[in-house]
Design a protein around this motif. Structure first.
Motif, PDB file in Angstrom:
ATOM      1  N   ASP A  62      17.872  57.885  -0.086  1.00 18.32           N
ATOM      2  CA  ASP A  62      18.333  56.498  -0.180  1.00 18.32           C
ATOM      3  C   ASP A  62      17.175  55.511  -0.212  1.00 18.32           C
ATOM      4  OD1 ASP A  62      21.021  57.274  -0.119  1.00 18.32           O
ATOM      5  OD2 ASP A  62      21.034  57.292   2.081  1.00 18.32           O
ATOM      6  N   ASP A  63      15.943  56.021  -0.188  1.00 17.93           N
ATOM      7  CA  ASP A  63      14.744  55.177  -0.210  1.00 17.93           C
ATOM      8  C   ASP A  63      14.728  54.224   0.985  1.00 17.93           C
ATOM      9  OD1 ASP A  63      12.301  54.359  -1.289  1.00 17.93           O
ATOM     10  OD2 ASP A  63      13.218  52.759  -2.456  1.00 17.93           O
ATOM     11  N   LYS A  64      15.253  54.699   2.108  1.00 15.32           N
ATOM     12  CA  LYS A  64      15.365  53.872   3.300  1.00 15.32           C
ATOM     13  C   LYS A  64      14.274  54.206   4.324  1.00 15.32           C
ATOM     14  CE  LYS A  64      18.873  52.509   6.691  1.00 15.32           C
ATOM     15  NZ  LYS A  64      20.232  52.753   7.164  1.00 15.32           N
ATOM     16  N   TYR A  65      13.944  55.495   4.453  1.00 11.16           N
ATOM     17  CA  TYR A  65      13.004  55.938   5.473  1.00 11.16           C
ATOM     18  C   TYR A  65      11.806  56.654   4.861  1.00 11.16           C
ATOM     19  CZ  TYR A  65      16.888  55.111   8.643  1.00 11.16           C
ATOM     20  OH  TYR A  65      17.918  54.537   9.337  1.00 11.16           O
ATOM     21  N   LEU A  66      10.629  56.316   5.345  1.00 17.96           N
ATOM     22  CA  LEU A  66       9.419  57.051   4.990  1.00 17.96           C
ATOM     23  C   LEU A  66       9.425  58.329   5.813  1.00 17.96           C
ATOM     24  CD1 LEU A  66       6.640  57.307   3.612  1.00 17.96           C
ATOM     25  CD2 LEU A  66       5.690  56.012   5.538  1.00 17.96           C
ATOM     26  N   LEU A  67       9.443  59.470   5.152  1.00 15.97           N
ATOM     27  CA  LEU A  67       9.508  60.745   5.843  1.00 15.97           C
ATOM     28  C   LEU A  67       8.113  61.312   6.103  1.00 15.97           C
ATOM     29  CD1 LEU A  67      12.522  62.175   3.854  1.00 15.97           C
ATOM     30  CD2 LEU A  67      12.532  61.127   6.129  1.00 15.97           C
ATOM     31  N   ILE A  68       7.306  61.341   5.053  1.00 17.04           N
ATOM     32  CA  ILE A  68       5.927  61.818   5.176  1.00 17.04           C
ATOM     33  C   ILE A  68       5.043  60.934   4.322  1.00 17.04           C
ATOM     34  CG2 ILE A  68       4.314  63.666   4.543  1.00 17.04           C
ATOM     35  CD1 ILE A  68       6.246  65.718   5.415  1.00 17.04           C
TER      36      ILE A  68
ATOM     37  N   LEU B 280      12.882  57.947  21.964  1.00 19.17           N
ATOM     38  CA  LEU B 280      13.667  57.220  20.970  1.00 19.17           C
ATOM     39  C   LEU B 280      12.901  55.991  20.500  1.00 19.17           C
ATOM     40  CD1 LEU B 280      17.226  57.290  22.579  1.00 19.17           C
ATOM     41  CD2 LEU B 280      16.325  58.770  20.790  1.00 19.17           C
ATOM     42  N   ASP B 281      12.951  55.738  19.182  1.00 20.56           N
ATOM     43  CA  ASP B 281      12.338  54.515  18.667  1.00 20.56           C
ATOM     44  C   ASP B 281      13.323  53.349  18.810  1.00 20.56           C
ATOM     45  OD1 ASP B 281      14.193  54.742  16.584  1.00 20.56           O
ATOM     46  OD2 ASP B 281      12.706  55.224  15.058  1.00 20.56           O
ATOM     47  N   LYS B 282      12.960  52.191  18.266  1.00 18.17           N
ATOM     48  CA  LYS B 282      13.793  50.988  18.386  1.00 18.17           C
ATOM     49  C   LYS B 282      15.161  51.145  17.724  1.00 18.17           C
ATOM     50  CE  LYS B 282       9.813  47.957  18.609  1.00 18.17           C
ATOM     51  NZ  LYS B 282       8.995  46.970  17.911  1.00 18.17           N
ATOM     52  N   LYS B 283      15.247  52.067  16.753  1.00 17.22           N
ATOM     53  CA  LYS B 283      16.518  52.290  16.048  1.00 17.22           C
ATOM     54  C   LYS B 283      17.334  53.405  16.685  1.00 17.22           C
ATOM     55  CE  LYS B 283      14.601  50.746  11.682  1.00 17.22           C
ATOM     56  NZ  LYS B 283      14.176  51.115  10.341  1.00 17.22           N
ATOM     57  N   GLY B 284      16.815  53.970  17.798  1.00 17.89           N
ATOM     58  CA  GLY B 284      17.536  55.035  18.491  1.00 17.89           C
ATOM     59  C   GLY B 284      17.316  56.415  17.908  1.00 17.89           C
ATOM     60  N   GLU B 285      16.289  56.572  17.063  1.00 20.65           N
ATOM     61  CA  GLU B 285      15.989  57.877  16.469  1.00 20.65           C
ATOM     62  C   GLU B 285      14.844  58.534  17.215  1.00 20.65           C
ATOM     63  OE1 GLU B 285      15.519  57.632  12.242  1.00 20.65           O
ATOM     64  OE2 GLU B 285      17.225  56.292  12.053  1.00 20.65           O
TER      65      GLU B 285
END
Length: 168
Positions: free
Chosen positions: A83-89, A127-132
């Motif tokens: 979804d081009d939402k998160y940078l994975l690597i 957990l980060d600010k987004k709860g991940e």
């Protein structure tokens, strides 16, 4: 009937011994970024690219100096989710320089026959600010004249190493 069976066995043996043509996975670029082949023509060092990334990842390449079109000194491969939402690597590459410090209180590892170093993030497992959950870390090594740094806070150490060890 017996001759048909022999023909089938012969055909299967023949097919089994013919090398299969393996097609490379098509890279899904996003944001109109340069391609790997374009980068290879614009840098003066070997570009190493992972052959083992999930098929739903997309790629955007960031080049530096910013805006430079012909003489790129380093670049980042940004592998994003579908979804081009998160940078994975993020994989940064530049010409190997002897003044780049490799050992940063890190675990010594081997990547493709080369000495490397891995540091897990200090807040790994939190957990980060987004709860991940934060995972991954920083992986550094030099390969074939190229200095490589791989960062991730969303991909596990194991998957980072799988991607790194597939870089050719």
């Amino acid at each position: 009937m017996k001759s048909l069976f022999i023909r089938l066995v012969f055909a299967l043996l023949l097919i089994q011994n013919i090398p299969l043509v393996v097609q490379a996975k098509e890279i899904k670029y996003n944001h109109g970024s340069l391609t790997i082949s374009e980068i290879k023509r614009k840098v003066d060092f070997k570009v190493v690219v992972p052959e083992n990334t999930p098929s739903d990842w997309t790629l955007e390449i960031k080049t530096y100096p910013w805006g430079e079109k012909n003489k790129i000194t380093n670049f980042n491969l940004h592998y994003m989710d579908s979804d081009d939402k998160y940078l994975l690597i993020d994989i940064e590459q530049s010409k190997e320089a002897s003044n780049k410090e490799m050992n940063i209180n890190a675990e010594r590892v081997e990547i493709n026959g080369h000495k490397g170093y891995f540091v897990e993030w200090g807040n790994c497992g939190e957990l980060d600010k987004k709860g991940e959950i934060i995972t991954g870390g920083l992986l550094r090594w030099k390969q074939e004249g190229t200095y490589v740094e791989m960062y991730s806070s969303r991909v596990s150490r194991k998957q980072m190493f799988e991607v790194a060890r597939s870089m050719k």
